[in-house]
Design an enzyme around this catalytic site. Structure first.
Site, PDB file in Angstrom:
ATOM      1  CD  GLU A  11      -2.848  -0.763  -0.696  1.00  0.00           C
ATOM      2  OE1 GLU A  11      -3.251   0.022  -0.440  1.00  0.00           O
ATOM      3  OE2 GLU A  11      -3.471  -1.689  -0.484  1.00  0.00           O
ATOM      4  CD  GLN A  28       1.214  10.826  -3.948  1.00  0.00           C
ATOM      5  OE1 GLN A  28       1.675  11.840  -4.779  1.00  0.00           O
ATOM      6  NE2 GLN A  28      -0.255  10.605  -3.124  1.00  0.00           N
ATOM      7  CB  THR A  29       3.641   3.966  -7.311  1.00  0.00           C
ATOM      8  OG1 THR A  29       4.448   5.343  -6.318  1.00  0.00           O
ATOM      9  CG2 THR A  29       4.374   2.786  -8.432  1.00  0.00           C
ATOM     10  N   GLY A  52      10.416   8.288  -5.988  1.00  0.00           N
ATOM     11  CA  GLY A  52      10.056  10.370  -5.118  1.00  0.00           C
ATOM     12  C   GLY A  52       9.856   9.546  -4.072  1.00  0.00           C
ATOM     13  CE1 TYR A  71      -6.385   3.224  -0.536  1.00  0.00           C
ATOM     14  CE2 TYR A  71      -3.770   3.363   0.113  1.00  0.00           C
ATOM     15  CZ  TYR A  71      -5.120   2.815  -1.209  1.00  0.00           C
ATOM     16  OH  TYR A  71      -4.648   1.775  -1.691  1.00  0.00           O
ATOM     17  CG  ASP A 104      -7.222   3.948  -4.563  1.00  0.00           C
ATOM     18  OD1 ASP A 104      -9.083   4.400  -5.238  1.00  0.00           O
ATOM     19  OD2 ASP A 104      -6.754   3.447  -5.109  1.00  0.00           O
TER      20      ASP A 104
END
Ligand code: SF4
Length: 360
Positions: A33, A38-39, A77, A116, A134
């Site tokens: 998770e 964001q990937t 990142g 989340y 999400d």
């Protein structure tokens, strides 16, 4: 419609086979998770595998060096997520004897674990009916329910959470949550969603009202901060070895605890996009005896709310110069965690593959 039954049967027939879907080990679910936030899955999957291989359980990760964790994370990142990952592993070992706590609230008290992630672990591992919301879920639900208000405001978020809560399957909450995310990722996609074959097409409000392209809506964007960075790439020879100076980034800014080069940042509002001349660099870094070897073309690097433009200026000295930076052997540079921008420069300048020959 029986929303959750339809969704679960779609999920069972169409879900992608992913390593964290075959386990209820909270450590692995948590790891997946955090990495996948964001990937894209294709990008995150090799990282998940690297982490599991390097640190198969939470005790192993807790005992790892933070620098090794950042190194393994390099390229993904959002480095604060890696730092939190490491810190949280330590917290779980220290406070919970290596066992993940089994309630939504206690999961949320862990560093880096927000609504989340806590909801995902609680539902997938502990069968608790905590909905996960999400980006995929937001897009899917706002379209089905025809919600046109901006999704980045709290009232809309609450509305979406309420809808997820109403629909969650109490017998299979983990599968339900994963099904919602999977449906958003595979069918109700941002561009060109598969409305023609969608199992919800007859109930979908966005489709009926011709709003698929404009939902989900967002508030106007925040301005992007422009930053101009000038990097000193200074090598020197000592004995038989080549060294390079690195700067460890501390303080409350991007890339905390990663390494870049000694740097000057042009103040906002100046004509900062133009390259610095050699005299300015020499004066600023006190480089009397170093030889200037040229500057790079500009590099652009985009972060959330920041656009960085960087130039690299290469100098070499036959002797060590006393500077308040870390001098590391050039051939050990790759063992330090570095931002993607620096990695790009190293690759494109070939500084590591074609170093000068030290004097014999
Ligand atoms: S009909 Fe289209 S917009 Fe509506 S849920 Fe299905 S894929 Fe999404």
């Amino acid at each position: 419609m029986n929303f959750s039954r339809q969704l679960l049967s779609w999920y069972n027939a169409n879900k992608r086979s992913l390593p964290w879907r075959t386990t209820r080990d909270p450590y692995r679910v948590w790891l997946s998770e955090i990495i996948m936030q964001q990937t894209r899955i294709e990008q995150g999957l090799p990282y998940y595998e690297k982490f599991v291989q390097a640190w198969p359980c939470v005790e192993d990760l807790a005992a790892a060096d933070e620098q090794e964790v950042l190194k393994c994370w390099q390229g993904l990142g959002y480095y604060s997520r890696a730092r939190n990952l490491h810190e949280t592993a330590g917290q779980i070992v220290k406070l919970y004897d290596g066992r993940f706590p089994g309630t939504y609230e206690s999961l949320k008290s862990l560093k880096g674990v927000g609504d989340y992630t806590a909801a995902a672990i609680a539902s997938i591992v502990f069968d608790l009916p905590t909905p996960v919301v999400d980006g995929n879920v937001i897009r899917f639900l706002t379209r089905v329910y025809g919600i046109t208000a901006p999704v980045d405001i709290q009232a809309t978020k609450n509305q979406i959470l309420g809808i997820a809560l109403q629909n969650i399957d109490h017998r299979h909450p983990g599968d339900f949550n994963q099904a919602m995310m999977e449906f958003g990722a595979l069918v109700c996609t941002p561009a060109n969603p598969g409305c023609r074959d969608c199992i919800f097409s007859s109930d979908c409000q966005a489709l009926a009202r011709g709003l698929v392209g404009s939902i989900p809506a967002r508030s106007p964007k925040l301005p992007v901060r422009q930053r101009f960075m000038h990097y000193l790439v200074l090598t020197f020879t000592k004995g038989n070895k080549l060294y390079i100076y690195l700067n460890k980034r501390t303080g409350n800014d991007i890339w905390k605890n990663l390494y870049d080069f000694p740097q000057m940042e042009a103040p906002a509002g100046t004509a900062a996009g133009t390259p610095l001349n050699e005299a300015v660099l020499r004066r600023s870094f006190i480089l009397d005896h170093a030889e200037f070897e040229g500057s790079s073309s500009p590099y652009t690097h985009i972060l959330t709310h920041q656009k960085i433009q960087a130039r690299f200026y290469r100098f070499h000295s036959g002797n060590k110069i006393e500077l308040p930076y870390l001098a590391v052997p050039l051939n050990e540079l790759t063992s330090y965690p570095i931002p993607r921008l620096i990695e790009r420069y190293l690759i494109e300048s070939a500084i590591l593959s074609t170093p000068r020959h030290p004097p014999s």
